[in-house]
Every structure is written in C-alpha cells, then in structure tokens.
Write a protein that holds these residues in place. Structure first.
Motif, short mmCIF file in Angstrom:
data_model
loop_
_atom_site.label_atom_id
_atom_site.label_comp_id
_atom_site.label_asym_id
_atom_site.label_seq_id
_atom_site.Cartn_x
_atom_site.Cartn_y
_atom_site.Cartn_z
N HIS A 186 -5.32 24.27 -9.39
CA HIS A 186 -6.60 24.75 -8.85
C HIS A 186 -6.64 24.47 -7.35
N LEU A 187 -6.61 25.53 -6.56
CA LEU A 187 -6.62 25.38 -5.11
C LEU A 187 -7.86 26.08 -4.53
N ASN A 188 -8.10 25.85 -3.26
CA ASN A 188 -9.17 26.60 -2.59
C ASN A 188 -8.85 26.74 -1.10
N VAL A 189 -9.25 27.85 -0.55
CA VAL A 189 -9.24 28.03 0.90
C VAL A 189 -10.25 29.13 1.19
N GLN A 190 -11.04 28.90 2.24
CA GLN A 190 -12.08 29.87 2.55
C GLN A 190 -11.52 30.95 3.46
N THR A 191 -11.82 32.21 3.15
CA THR A 191 -11.51 33.29 4.08
C THR A 191 -12.33 33.05 5.35
N PRO A 192 -11.69 33.08 6.54
CA PRO A 192 -12.46 32.87 7.77
C PRO A 192 -13.65 33.82 7.81
N PRO A 193 -14.85 33.32 8.16
CA PRO A 193 -16.08 34.13 8.12
C PRO A 193 -15.92 35.49 8.81
N ALA A 194 -15.17 35.55 9.91
CA ALA A 194 -15.02 36.83 10.63
C ALA A 194 -14.27 37.86 9.79
N MET A 195 -13.45 37.39 8.83
CA MET A 195 -12.64 38.29 8.00
C MET A 195 -13.32 38.61 6.68
N LYS A 196 -14.47 37.97 6.45
CA LYS A 196 -15.09 38.04 5.13
C LYS A 196 -15.98 39.29 5.01
N LEU A 197 -15.98 39.91 3.86
CA LEU A 197 -16.86 41.05 3.61
C LEU A 197 -18.31 40.58 3.52
#
Ligand code: UGA
Ligand code: MN
Length: 251
Positions: free
Chosen positions: A60-71
């Motif tokens: 189980h991993l996590n990483v946030q998509t950078p806000p500028a790249m996020k839909l």
C-alpha cells in the motif's frame, strides 16, 4: 513469475466499490502481488481497511499528484493524464525492493476497468512486453495489435494513429527484469494526451519485439469500462441539515 498488479486510485464516493470488484477478481489469480497506490497526501483509512481484509498479498503506497497537474471537478477527464505519479511510485518501489533475477511481470491495472482472469494467464510468461486487445476504448468496440506471422505488424485503432505504441494502459504487461535493466524508464507526466503508454514503452522495446497474446490478439479479455458518477443530492441536502449518513460507516 509473480504478477505485480499496479493500481493508481483516488478518493471518491464509489472508490471502495471499484476496489472491491477489482480485488475480488485478483483473488482468482494465483501468485499475484497487488501494488495499490493512492493519489493522496496520506494513506487513507478507507483503503487501508479494504486491503487489510482483502486476503491478497499487497503493498500500500501513496503519492499525491502535484496540484497543478490534478484534474478539477469541472475539468473534462481527458485534460490531464491520470495515475502517472502513482504508477511511477510503484516502479520506484519495485526497483528498490526487487533484484535482477527475481521473476515477475508488471501490469498497470486501473481501478475501474473489467478484467477476465484469462488476461492474467496470458501475461504471466512475458519475455519483454506482451500485448493484447482492449475492449470499449478509443471510440471503437476494441483496439488491438494486428498480428502477422506471430509478430505485431500494425494496430487496429483510429485515434492518434501516429502514436508509437497505440495501446491502452490495460493492453500490455512488462517483465520485471526489463524494468530493472532499464532503471530510468518511467511514465512521462508531461506526455501529450494519448502518449502516456508510449512514453514508457518507447524506452523499453520496439514494436517488432512485442509479444502478441490472447490468440494472436483476437480475444478481448479486458474492457476499458468507466463507472457512472453516483448522484448524492439527497446526501448533500441532509448534510446541510446536520443529518448526513453516519461518517463511521465506510461506503
Ligand atoms: C485512460 C487510460 O486507460 C488510463 O490508463 C490513463 O491513465 C488515462 O486515460 C490518462 O490518459 O491518463 P481513463 O478511464 O480516462 O483512462 O482514466 P481513469 O480511469 O479516470 O484514471 C486512470 C487511473 O488513475 C485509475 O486507476 C484512477 O483511479 C487513477 N486516478 C485518476 C488517480 O490516481 N488520480 C486521479 O486524480 C484520477
Ligand atoms: Mn478508467
């Protein structure tokens, strides 16, 4: 060989429904390791609980998509690539925790598609990259590699046919050893729309090296299905009155 199934996932009302359906398909597949990567700042309770009771071998991993790249909710869903940072995080994990000589194959399985157990049988013995048709994608009933004499000789597709590898994410698997011998190969977050798959595959193989599966790419055993967004108007109304559904009940 172990099949490593890499799934990016993000929080939304139907997330656990998607993950339940996928996890119970994966239960039918022997020797499988699920790498589930949340698009989030922290691993969430909703996903942690689901994995813990899944009976699967998982990471189980996590990483946030950078806000500028996020839909944004208002964006059409094709505006930005989805699941890129998460798949790359799984590649990082595999390179850190697996060694050359470990036998495995890596499949990028989105959380909303529909998978036959047959497709996992097809991919298990992959030398470099194996490929097969994907149903309900690219505005067609299916997209598929065209096979001539056991080799890929072209592609049945009408969308951006100049793509180096006009194959949906669900239509290929990569051997673990190929990923370990190409330690820099990853998905390009800046890839033009439709070129995400090509951005990885171009670093690993040529079209002539692709290994056609599923009866010379004549069988559809995975579908690019998409789930309708649930309507929660009544929930929103009740929440405004302070009478929303019990937040302790995981949905
Ligand atoms: C198509 C392809 O089938 C995807 O593999 C590809 O990533 C995507 O286009 C793209 O161009 O980026 P599509 O059905 O449009 O797929 O995409 P989604 O199913 O909405 O997202 C793909 C995966 O990324 C899913 O597993 C989803 O849970 C995850 N995702 C989506 C995130 O992790 N974060 C998000 O903000 C959105
Ligand atoms: Mn999808």
């Amino acid at each position: 060989p172990i099949i490593y199934v890499v799934t990016p996932t993000y929080a939304r009302p139907h997330q656990r429904a998607e993950l339940t359906r996928l996890s119970q398909t994966l239960l039918l597949v022997p020797s499988l390791h699920w790498i589930l990567v949340e698009d989030s700042v922290e691993r969430t309770a909703a996903v942690t609980e689901l994995l813990a009771q899944s009976d699967l071998l998982y990471t189980h991993l996590n990483v946030q998509t950078p806000p500028a790249m996020k839909l944004k909710d208002s964006d059409p869903n094709w505006l930005k690539p989805r699941g890129v940072e998460q798949r790359n995080e799984a590649l990082r994990w595999l390179r850190e925790h697996r060694a050359p000589g470990d036998r495995g194959v890596v499949y990028f399985a989105d959380d909303d598609n529909t998978y036959s157990v047959k497709i996992f049988q097809e991919m298990r013995h992959t030398q470099k990259v194996s490929v097969w048709p994907v149903g309900l994608v690219g505005g067609l009933k299916y997209e598929a590699p065209l096979v001539d004499n056991g080799k890929v000789a072209g592609f049945h597709t009408t969308w951006k046919t100049h793509r180096p590898f006009p194959i949906d994410m669900a239509g290929f698997a990569v051997s673990l050893s190929l990923l370990l011998t190409h330690p820099k190969a990853k998905f390009d977050p800046d890839a033009e729309r439709g070129f995400l798959e090509s951005s990885l595959l171009s670093q690993l193989v040529t079209v002539r090296e692709l290994e056609p599966r599923a009866d010379n790419c004549t069988k559809v055993w995975v579908w690019h299905t998409r789930t309708e967004k649930p309507k929660l108007k009544q929930e929103d109304l009740l929440e405004k009155q302070g009478r929303g559904s019990n937040p302790k009940i995981l949905v």
